[in-house]
Design a protein around this motif. Structure first.
Motif, PDB file in Angstrom:
ATOM      1  N   GLN A 101       0.814  -1.214   0.000  1.00  0.00           N
ATOM      2  CA  GLN A 101       0.000   0.000   0.000  1.00  0.00           C
ATOM      3  C   GLN A 101       0.850   1.267   0.000  1.00  0.00           C
ATOM      4  N   GLN A 102       1.962   1.240   0.728  1.00  0.00           N
ATOM      5  CA  GLN A 102       2.714   2.469   0.942  1.00  0.00           C
ATOM      6  C   GLN A 102       3.962   2.599   0.075  1.00  0.00           C
ATOM      7  N   TYR A 103       4.499   1.485  -0.402  1.00  0.00           N
ATOM      8  CA  TYR A 103       5.782   1.563  -1.101  1.00  0.00           C
ATOM      9  C   TYR A 103       5.804   0.799  -2.426  1.00  0.00           C
ATOM     10  N   ASP A 104       4.633   0.610  -3.026  1.00  0.00           N
ATOM     11  CA  ASP A 104       4.569  -0.101  -4.303  1.00  0.00           C
ATOM     12  C   ASP A 104       4.579   0.911  -5.453  1.00  0.00           C
ATOM     13  N   ASP A 105       5.659   1.677  -5.559  1.00  0.00           N
ATOM     14  CA  ASP A 105       5.780   2.650  -6.637  1.00  0.00           C
ATOM     15  C   ASP A 105       7.224   2.677  -7.115  1.00  0.00           C
ATOM     16  N   GLN A 106       7.435   3.203  -8.301  1.00  0.00           N
ATOM     17  CA  GLN A 106       8.756   3.162  -8.910  1.00  0.00           C
ATOM     18  C   GLN A 106       9.774   3.985  -8.130  1.00  0.00           C
ATOM     19  N   THR A 107       9.334   5.098  -7.559  1.00  0.00           N
ATOM     20  CA  THR A 107      10.259   5.934  -6.783  1.00  0.00           C
ATOM     21  C   THR A 107      10.831   5.157  -5.607  1.00  0.00           C
ATOM     22  N   SER A 108       9.967   4.452  -4.871  1.00  0.00           N
ATOM     23  CA  SER A 108      10.431   3.663  -3.732  1.00  0.00           C
ATOM     24  C   SER A 108      11.402   2.577  -4.171  1.00  0.00           C
ATOM     25  N   LEU A 109      11.110   1.943  -5.297  1.00  0.00           N
ATOM     26  CA  LEU A 109      11.991   0.890  -5.805  1.00  0.00           C
ATOM     27  C   LEU A 109      13.347   1.465  -6.235  1.00  0.00           C
ATOM     28  N   ASP A 110      13.326   2.665  -6.818  1.00  0.00           N
ATOM     29  CA  ASP A 110      14.586   3.314  -7.210  1.00  0.00           C
ATOM     30  C   ASP A 110      15.440   3.624  -5.980  1.00  0.00           C
ATOM     31  N   ILE A 111      14.797   4.088  -4.921  1.00  0.00           N
ATOM     32  CA  ILE A 111      15.521   4.391  -3.693  1.00  0.00           C
ATOM     33  C   ILE A 111      16.082   3.107  -3.082  1.00  0.00           C
ATOM     34  N   ALA A 112      15.304   2.047  -3.116  1.00  0.00           N
ATOM     35  CA  ALA A 112      15.777   0.756  -2.588  1.00  0.00           C
ATOM     36  C   ALA A 112      17.009   0.281  -3.351  1.00  0.00           C
ATOM     37  N   ARG A 113      17.005   0.487  -4.674  1.00  0.00           N
ATOM     38  CA  ARG A 113      18.165   0.092  -5.467  1.00  0.00           C
ATOM     39  C   ARG A 113      19.394   0.929  -5.114  1.00  0.00           C
ATOM     40  N   ALA A 114      19.184   2.228  -4.894  1.00  0.00           N
ATOM     41  CA  ALA A 114      20.295   3.102  -4.526  1.00  0.00           C
ATOM     42  C   ALA A 114      20.883   2.692  -3.178  1.00  0.00           C
ATOM     43  N   VAL A 115      20.017   2.396  -2.217  1.00  0.00           N
ATOM     44  CA  VAL A 115      20.477   1.937  -0.902  1.00  0.00           C
ATOM     45  C   VAL A 115      21.239   0.632  -1.042  1.00  0.00           C
ATOM     46  N   GLY A 116      20.707  -0.273  -1.857  1.00  0.00           N
ATOM     47  CA  GLY A 116      21.373  -1.556  -2.065  1.00  0.00           C
ATOM     48  C   GLY A 116      22.744  -1.419  -2.712  1.00  0.00           C
ATOM     49  N   LEU A 134      24.810   2.399  14.147  1.00  0.00           N
ATOM     50  CA  LEU A 134      24.924   3.652  14.887  1.00  0.00           C
ATOM     51  C   LEU A 134      26.248   4.357  14.604  1.00  0.00           C
ATOM     52  N   ASP A 135      27.259   3.585  14.266  1.00  0.00           N
ATOM     53  CA  ASP A 135      28.585   4.157  14.020  1.00  0.00           C
ATOM     54  C   ASP A 135      28.824   4.501  12.554  1.00  0.00           C
ATOM     55  N   MET A 136      27.847   4.224  11.694  1.00  0.00           N
ATOM     56  CA  MET A 136      28.019   4.495  10.270  1.00  0.00           C
ATOM     57  C   MET A 136      27.690   5.945   9.936  1.00  0.00           C
ATOM     58  N   VAL A 137      28.536   6.548   9.117  1.00  0.00           N
ATOM     59  CA  VAL A 137      28.312   7.911   8.651  1.00  0.00           C
ATOM     60  C   VAL A 137      28.318   7.890   7.125  1.00  0.00           C
ATOM     61  N   LEU A 138      27.212   8.273   6.534  1.00  0.00           N
ATOM     62  CA  LEU A 138      27.120   8.275   5.078  1.00  0.00           C
ATOM     63  C   LEU A 138      27.823   9.510   4.509  1.00  0.00           C
ATOM     64  N   THR A 139      28.502   9.327   3.402  1.00  0.00           N
ATOM     65  CA  THR A 139      29.220  10.435   2.771  1.00  0.00           C
ATOM     66  C   THR A 139      28.241  11.325   2.006  1.00  0.00           C
ATOM     67  N   PRO A 140      28.622  12.552   1.705  1.00  0.00           N
ATOM     68  CA  PRO A 140      27.755  13.431   0.902  1.00  0.00           C
ATOM     69  C   PRO A 140      27.364  12.793  -0.429  1.00  0.00           C
ATOM     70  N   GLN A 141      28.285  12.078  -1.060  1.00  0.00           N
ATOM     71  CA  GLN A 141      27.962  11.449  -2.337  1.00  0.00           C
ATOM     72  C   GLN A 141      26.945  10.325  -2.157  1.00  0.00           C
ATOM     73  N   GLU A 142      27.088   9.552  -1.075  1.00  0.00           N
ATOM     74  CA  GLU A 142      26.124   8.475  -0.804  1.00  0.00           C
ATOM     75  C   GLU A 142      24.745   9.055  -0.513  1.00  0.00           C
ATOM     76  N   LEU A 143      24.703  10.120   0.243  1.00  0.00           N
ATOM     77  CA  LEU A 143      23.425  10.770   0.527  1.00  0.00           C
ATOM     78  C   LEU A 143      22.795  11.305  -0.751  1.00  0.00           C
ATOM     79  N   PHE A 144      23.616  11.850  -1.630  1.00  0.00           N
ATOM     80  CA  PHE A 144      23.103  12.360  -2.903  1.00  0.00           C
ATOM     81  C   PHE A 144      22.484  11.236  -3.722  1.00  0.00           C
ATOM     82  N   GLU A 145      23.135  10.093  -3.770  1.00  0.00           N
ATOM     83  CA  GLU A 145      22.633   8.970  -4.561  1.00  0.00           C
ATOM     84  C   GLU A 145      21.282   8.485  -4.050  1.00  0.00           C
ATOM     85  N   ILE A 146      21.079   8.558  -2.721  1.00  0.00           N
ATOM     86  CA  ILE A 146      19.792   8.149  -2.144  1.00  0.00           C
ATOM     87  C   ILE A 146      18.747   9.240  -2.353  1.00  0.00           C
TER      88      ILE A 146
END
Length: 329
Positions: free
Chosen positions: A235-250, A294-306
């Motif tokens: 219901q909440q995440y069955d859209d292409q945008t959500s899938l694109d974000i999931a791929r970026a995180v992966g 908790l100890d992970m810090v995402l880089t600016p480039q990683e944040l941009f990709e998400i």
């Protein structure tokens, strides 16, 4: 484990909060673990320093509170911060639901009995009840605090204007006001960053996000039992945008040699205003993986990709189920 003040209160909570929706009985939801599987995970969380546990009467229709209550019976009460919630129907009875004075009083007493405690550190209204005057709800919440059965009150899952008005009424009348907001927040859903979280930051209220993995979408395990059986995921995440974000995180997780769930959790932990993130785990291994995030810090480039994949969408709550599908950029 890291600890922070709970908003402007003096109470200290762990940066991760153990969510208990997955503990109880699979008779309620097929992905819920029974008591024998839940208890070791609860014990491990406490042993690793998690002192904040989020319950609700609705989870497994009370069984979850009973399971958690038995698991923590040996822990000195002052070492735990226990939260529970009410709103959703606990039976077919017309008064066994909502945020009326009657139901709030009944719900608090029932939760205390099931958990086996004399008081709740935090009592949260699980959403907004349009059928009950705000003044009635806030006066009832003030009374349960004055009774000694509840230490603090919080709210969850509503529009920002509703939360603001309820807090305003409490302050005008000299009643107990909310100290926290529990809202959905993850890399695939961040609409609460528009108004709700900025309001909380301005007022010094704790923010306790739930669903940091977008109902499991960002876990990297699309074939899990929950992903296949939880209707909220579709219901909440069955859209292409959500899938694109999931791929970026992966992809970021693969590049780092870590799990997608850890990247998704690290993203939420670092968002402005976030106090303690709710996690739902099925195994001790998953628990340890979440703690290490908790100890992970995402880089600016990683944040941009998400973030570059994100597009705005409807606010998710109980009164906005027919959401308009969003389109990717």
């Amino acid at each position: 484990m890291q600890y922070v003040n709970f908003g402007q209160t003096g109470m200290k909570v762990s940066r991760l909060c153990l969510g208990t929706m997955g503990f109880g009985t699979p008779a309620w939801r097929p992905w819920v673990m029974d008591e024998s599987a839940s208890t070791p995970v609860i014990h491990a969380a406490i042993e690793r320093g998690i002192n904040f546990i989020d319950l609700a009467d609705f989870y497994s229709i009370g069984v979850s509170e009973e399971v958690v209550g038995r698991a923590i019976r040996h822990i000195p009460r002052h070492k735990l911060v226990l939260a529970s919630k009410c709103l959703y129907a606990m039976s077919d009875d017309v008064n066994d639901q909502g945020l009326s004075r009657k139901h709030i009083f009944d719900a608090v007493d029932a939760s205390l009995r099931r958990i086996g405690t004399d008081y709740l550190d935090l009592f949260v209204i699980h959403g907004f009840d349009p059928s009950t005057p705000m003044e009635e709800t806030m006066r009832a919440l003030d009374d349960v605090v004055r009774s000694g059965k509840v230490r603090y009150i919080g709210a969850s899952t509503m529009y920002a204007w509703q939360f603001v008005k309820m807090n305003y009424l409490a302050k005008v009348h000299g009643w107990t006001s909310f100290v926290s907001m529990q809202c959905q927040l993850n890399a695939a859903y961040r609409e609460e960053e528009r108004e709700m979280i900025p309001y909380c930051q301005h007022e010094g209220l704790a923010v306790t996000p739930f669903s940091p993995l977008a109902r499991g979408l960002l876990s990297g395990n699309a074939t899990s039992l929950r992903n296949k059986t939880d209707q909220f995921t579709t219901q909440q995440y069955d859209d292409q945008t959500s899938l694109d974000i999931a791929r970026a995180v992966g992809q970021i997780a693969e590049n780092r040699g870590v799990l997608p769930s850890q990247i998704a959790l690290a993203w939420v932990n670092a968002r402005p205003g976030v106090t303690s993130t709710l996690i739902g785990v099925e195994t001790i291994e998953q628990l340890d993986q979440n703690i290490s995030a908790l100890d992970m810090v995402l880089t600016p480039q990683e944040l941009f990709e998400i973030d570059r994949c994100y597009t705005p969408c409807d606010v998710i709550n109980d009164y906005n189920v027919n959401r308009i599908p969003r389109q990717p950029r």
